[in-house]
Design a protein around this motif. Structure first.
Motif, PDB file in Angstrom:
ATOM      1  N   ALA A   1     -11.083-129.094   3.021  1.00  0.00           N
ATOM      2  CA  ALA A   1     -12.516-128.773   2.950  1.00  0.00           C
ATOM      3  C   ALA A   1     -12.823-127.460   3.672  1.00  0.00           C
ATOM      4  O   ALA A   1     -12.273-127.171   4.738  1.00  0.00           O
ATOM      5  CB  ALA A   1     -13.328-129.906   3.567  1.00  0.00           C
ATOM      6  N   ALA A   2     -13.725-126.683   3.087  1.00  0.00           N
ATOM      7  CA  ALA A   2     -14.095-125.370   3.635  1.00  0.00           C
ATOM      8  C   ALA A   2     -15.275-125.458   4.588  1.00  0.00           C
ATOM      9  O   ALA A   2     -15.710-124.429   5.132  1.00  0.00           O
ATOM     10  CB  ALA A   2     -14.432-124.417   2.492  1.00  0.00           C
ATOM     11  N   GLY A   3     -15.809-126.666   4.773  1.00  0.00           N
ATOM     12  CA  GLY A   3     -16.949-126.822   5.670  1.00  0.00           C
ATOM     13  C   GLY A   3     -17.239-128.295   5.876  1.00  0.00           C
ATOM     14  O   GLY A   3     -16.584-129.159   5.272  1.00  0.00           O
ATOM     15  N   VAL A   4     -18.215-128.573   6.720  1.00  0.00           N
ATOM     16  CA  VAL A   4     -18.635-129.948   6.975  1.00  0.00           C
ATOM     17  C   VAL A   4     -20.158-129.992   6.919  1.00  0.00           C
ATOM     18  O   VAL A   4     -20.840-129.228   7.622  1.00  0.00           O
ATOM     19  CB  VAL A   4     -18.132-130.438   8.362  1.00  0.00           C
ATOM     20  N   LEU A   5     -20.673-130.883   6.071  1.00  0.00           N
ATOM     21  CA  LEU A   5     -22.125-131.111   6.010  1.00  0.00           C
ATOM     22  C   LEU A   5     -22.535-132.112   7.085  1.00  0.00           C
ATOM     23  O   LEU A   5     -21.765-133.039   7.404  1.00  0.00           O
ATOM     24  CB  LEU A   5     -22.505-131.679   4.638  1.00  0.00           C
ATOM     25  N   VAL A   6     -23.731-131.932   7.624  1.00  0.00           N
ATOM     26  CA  VAL A   6     -24.275-132.881   8.614  1.00  0.00           C
ATOM     27  C   VAL A   6     -25.560-133.449   8.026  1.00  0.00           C
ATOM     28  O   VAL A   6     -26.507-132.705   7.739  1.00  0.00           O
ATOM     29  CB  VAL A   6     -24.564-132.187   9.959  1.00  0.00           C
ATOM     30  N   ARG A   7     -25.560-134.781   7.820  1.00  0.00           N
ATOM     31  CA  ARG A   7     -26.675-135.402   7.130  1.00  0.00           C
ATOM     32  C   ARG A   7     -28.004-135.138   7.859  1.00  0.00           C
ATOM     33  O   ARG A   7     -28.086-135.256   9.069  1.00  0.00           O
ATOM     34  CB  ARG A   7     -26.437-136.912   6.978  1.00  0.00           C
ATOM     35  N   ARG A   8     -29.029-134.799   7.045  1.00  0.00           N
ATOM     36  CA  ARG A   8     -30.386-134.521   7.545  1.00  0.00           C
ATOM     37  C   ARG A   8     -30.419-133.366   8.543  1.00  0.00           C
ATOM     38  O   ARG A   8     -31.309-133.281   9.381  1.00  0.00           O
ATOM     39  CB  ARG A   8     -30.992-135.787   8.198  1.00  0.00           C
ATOM     40  N   HIS A   9     -29.407-132.481   8.491  1.00  0.00           N
ATOM     41  CA  HIS A   9     -29.321-131.419   9.500  1.00  0.00           C
ATOM     42  C   HIS A   9     -28.902-130.074   8.879  1.00  0.00           C
ATOM     43  O   HIS A   9     -29.651-129.111   8.958  1.00  0.00           O
ATOM     44  CB  HIS A   9     -28.334-131.880  10.592  1.00  0.00           C
ATOM     45  N   GLY A  10     -27.729-129.991   8.252  1.00  0.00           N
ATOM     46  CA  GLY A  10     -27.287-128.692   7.713  1.00  0.00           C
ATOM     47  C   GLY A  10     -25.808-128.690   7.411  1.00  0.00           C
ATOM     48  O   GLY A  10     -25.244-129.706   7.017  1.00  0.00           O
ATOM     49  N   VAL A  11     -25.160-127.537   7.637  1.00  0.00           N
ATOM     50  CA  VAL A  11     -23.743-127.412   7.290  1.00  0.00           C
ATOM     51  C   VAL A  11     -23.050-126.433   8.232  1.00  0.00           C
ATOM     52  O   VAL A  11     -23.690-125.503   8.749  1.00  0.00           O
ATOM     53  CB  VAL A  11     -23.591-126.944   5.812  1.00  0.00           C
ATOM     54  N   TYR A  12     -21.763-126.672   8.475  1.00  0.00           N
ATOM     55  CA  TYR A  12     -20.885-125.722   9.175  1.00  0.00           C
ATOM     56  C   TYR A  12     -19.863-125.220   8.165  1.00  0.00           C
ATOM     57  O   TYR A  12     -19.232-126.025   7.477  1.00  0.00           O
ATOM     58  CB  TYR A  12     -20.164-126.402  10.349  1.00  0.00           C
ATOM     59  N   VAL A  13     -19.681-123.892   8.095  1.00  0.00           N
ATOM     60  CA  VAL A  13     -18.731-123.267   7.167  1.00  0.00           C
ATOM     61  C   VAL A  13     -17.973-122.196   7.939  1.00  0.00           C
ATOM     62  O   VAL A  13     -18.591-121.426   8.688  1.00  0.00           O
ATOM     63  CB  VAL A  13     -19.469-122.606   5.974  1.00  0.00           C
ATOM     64  N   TRP A  14     -16.663-122.122   7.740  1.00  0.00           N
ATOM     65  CA  TRP A  14     -15.865-121.130   8.476  1.00  0.00           C
ATOM     66  C   TRP A  14     -15.024-120.305   7.508  1.00  0.00           C
ATOM     67  O   TRP A  14     -14.863-120.657   6.332  1.00  0.00           O
ATOM     68  CB  TRP A  14     -14.962-121.825   9.505  1.00  0.00           C
ATOM     69  N   GLY A  15     -14.453-119.229   8.042  1.00  0.00           N
ATOM     70  CA  GLY A  15     -13.556-118.386   7.252  1.00  0.00           C
ATOM     71  C   GLY A  15     -12.664-117.598   8.192  1.00  0.00           C
ATOM     72  O   GLY A  15     -12.845-117.624   9.421  1.00  0.00           O
ATOM     73  N   THR A  16     -11.711-116.864   7.610  1.00  0.00           N
ATOM     74  CA  THR A  16     -10.783-116.108   8.462  1.00  0.00           C
ATOM     75  C   THR A  16     -11.492-114.978   9.199  1.00  0.00           C
ATOM     76  O   THR A  16     -11.042-114.538  10.249  1.00  0.00           O
ATOM     77  CB  THR A  16      -9.628-115.508   7.631  1.00  0.00           C
TER      78      THR A  16
END
Ligand SMILES: CSCCC(=O)C(=O)COP(=O)(O)O
Ligand SMILES: [Zn+2]
Length: 235
Positions: free
Chosen positions: A188-203
Motif C-alpha cells: 500500500a502507498a498510504g494509509v487512510l484514517v476513518r473520519r480523519h484523512g490520509v497519510y501518503v509517502w514517497g521516496t
C-alpha cells in the motif's frame, strides 16, 4: 546536544530547500482543501535530517523560520531524553502531532517525504468503504501510484488497495495502528484514517505529492462512482 538554535538549517535562498518548500507546498495544499483548519501537512527528509512544520498553526501561513529540524535516525531513547532536535523555532511552537506517523514512513518504507491530508475526498472514501480497505480498479490514475509508495509504478490492470484504520482522539496514538496496517498491507502507498484523512509517502517530496494527487483523484471518483451505484472494482 546544542540549544538547537541553528537558523542556518532553515534559512536558504534555494527555493528547493525543505524549509522553503514546506511553506510553499502547504499553501498549495491549503488551496486544495487538504490542510485547512490547521490540520494535515508535509514533512521532508533529506538523508539524515527531517524537516517538520509546527502543530496547530494555519498551515498556509508557515514561514521557514517556523520549521523544526530533527536528526534521522533519532538517538536511542533513554529515561532522560525526549525527542531530539537539531533546530527549534524561537517562537513557542511544538512540532506537528503527525511526527510519529511521518516517522513510520521513514522507518518502515525508507520514505523521503510524507503528506497528511484532511481532504474530504479521503474522509468520504472512509465512510463509504466501511471495511478495512479502500479498493478501486480500472482507472488511469492508478498508474501514478507506486507499490509500497516507493517501488515500481502500478499498472492499469492492478487493483489499488489502501488500508483504513480507525481514528483516535489524539493524532499521535495512530502510530501503532498505522504501523500495523503498513505491515499487513506491504504494497500500500498510504494509509487512510476513518473520519480523519490520509497519510501518503514517497521516496521524495515530488513523488509523495504526485501520489497524493493521484490517490485524492481516485478517492473522489470512487466516492462519486459509489454514490452513482457504479462498481468501483471490475473483474
Ligand atoms: C483540526 S486539526 C486536528 C489535529 C489533526 O488531525 C492534525 O493533523 C494536526 O496536525 P498538526 O500538524 O497541526 O499537529
Ligand atoms: Zn490529521
Amino acid at each position: 546536544m546544542s540549544q538547537a538554535t541553528d537558523d542556518s538549517l532553515v534559512i536558504s535562498s534555494d527555493p528547493l530547500h525543505p524549509a522553503n518548500l514546506i511553506p510553499e507546498l502547504c499553501r498549495s495544499f491549503y488551496n486544495l482543501g487538504w490542510v485547512t483548519g490547521t490540520g494535515g501537512g508535509i514533512c521532508i527528509r533529506t538523508g539524515d535530517k527531517v524537516f517538520i512544520a509546527p502543530s496547530g498553526v494555519q498551515k498556509e501561513r508557515i514561514e521557514p523560520s517556523h520549521i523544526f529540524v530533527l536528526p534521522f535516525p533519532q538517538p536511542e531513547p533513554s529515561p532522560h531524553t525526549d525527542r531530539v532536535f537539531l533546530r527549534r523555532p524561537a517562537l513557542n511552537l511544538k512540532e506537528s502531532a503527525c511526527t510519529p506517523l511521518f516517522w513510520n514512513s521513514f522507518d518502515l518504507r525508507d520514505a523521503g517525504s510524507c503528506i497528511h491530508t484532511h481532504s474530504q475526498h479521503a474522509v468520504m472514501a472512509t465512510l463509504l468503504w466501511t471495511g478495512p480497505v479502500f479498493t478501486i480498479s480500472h482507472q488511469e490514475m492508478i498508474k501514478g501510484v507506486r507499490v509500497a509508495g516507493t517501488g515500481h509504478a502500478l499498472s492499469y490492470l492492478d487493483t489499488l488497495v489502501l488500508p483504513i484504520i480507525e481514528n483516535t482522539p489524539n493524532e499521535e496514538d495512530l502510530k501503532d495502528s498505522m504501523a500495523e496496517a503498513m505491515t499487513k498491507y506491504p504494497d500500500a502507498a498510504g494509509v487512510l484514517v476513518r473520519r480523519h484523512g490520509v497519510y501518503v509517502w514517497g521516496t521524495d517530496w515530488e513523488k509523495a505529492k504526485t501520489q497524493t494527487e493521484c490517490l485524492d483523484y481516485l478517492f473522489e471518483i470512487g466516492v462519486k462512482m459509489k454514490l452513482a451505484g457504479l462498481p468501483t472494482v471490475l473483474n
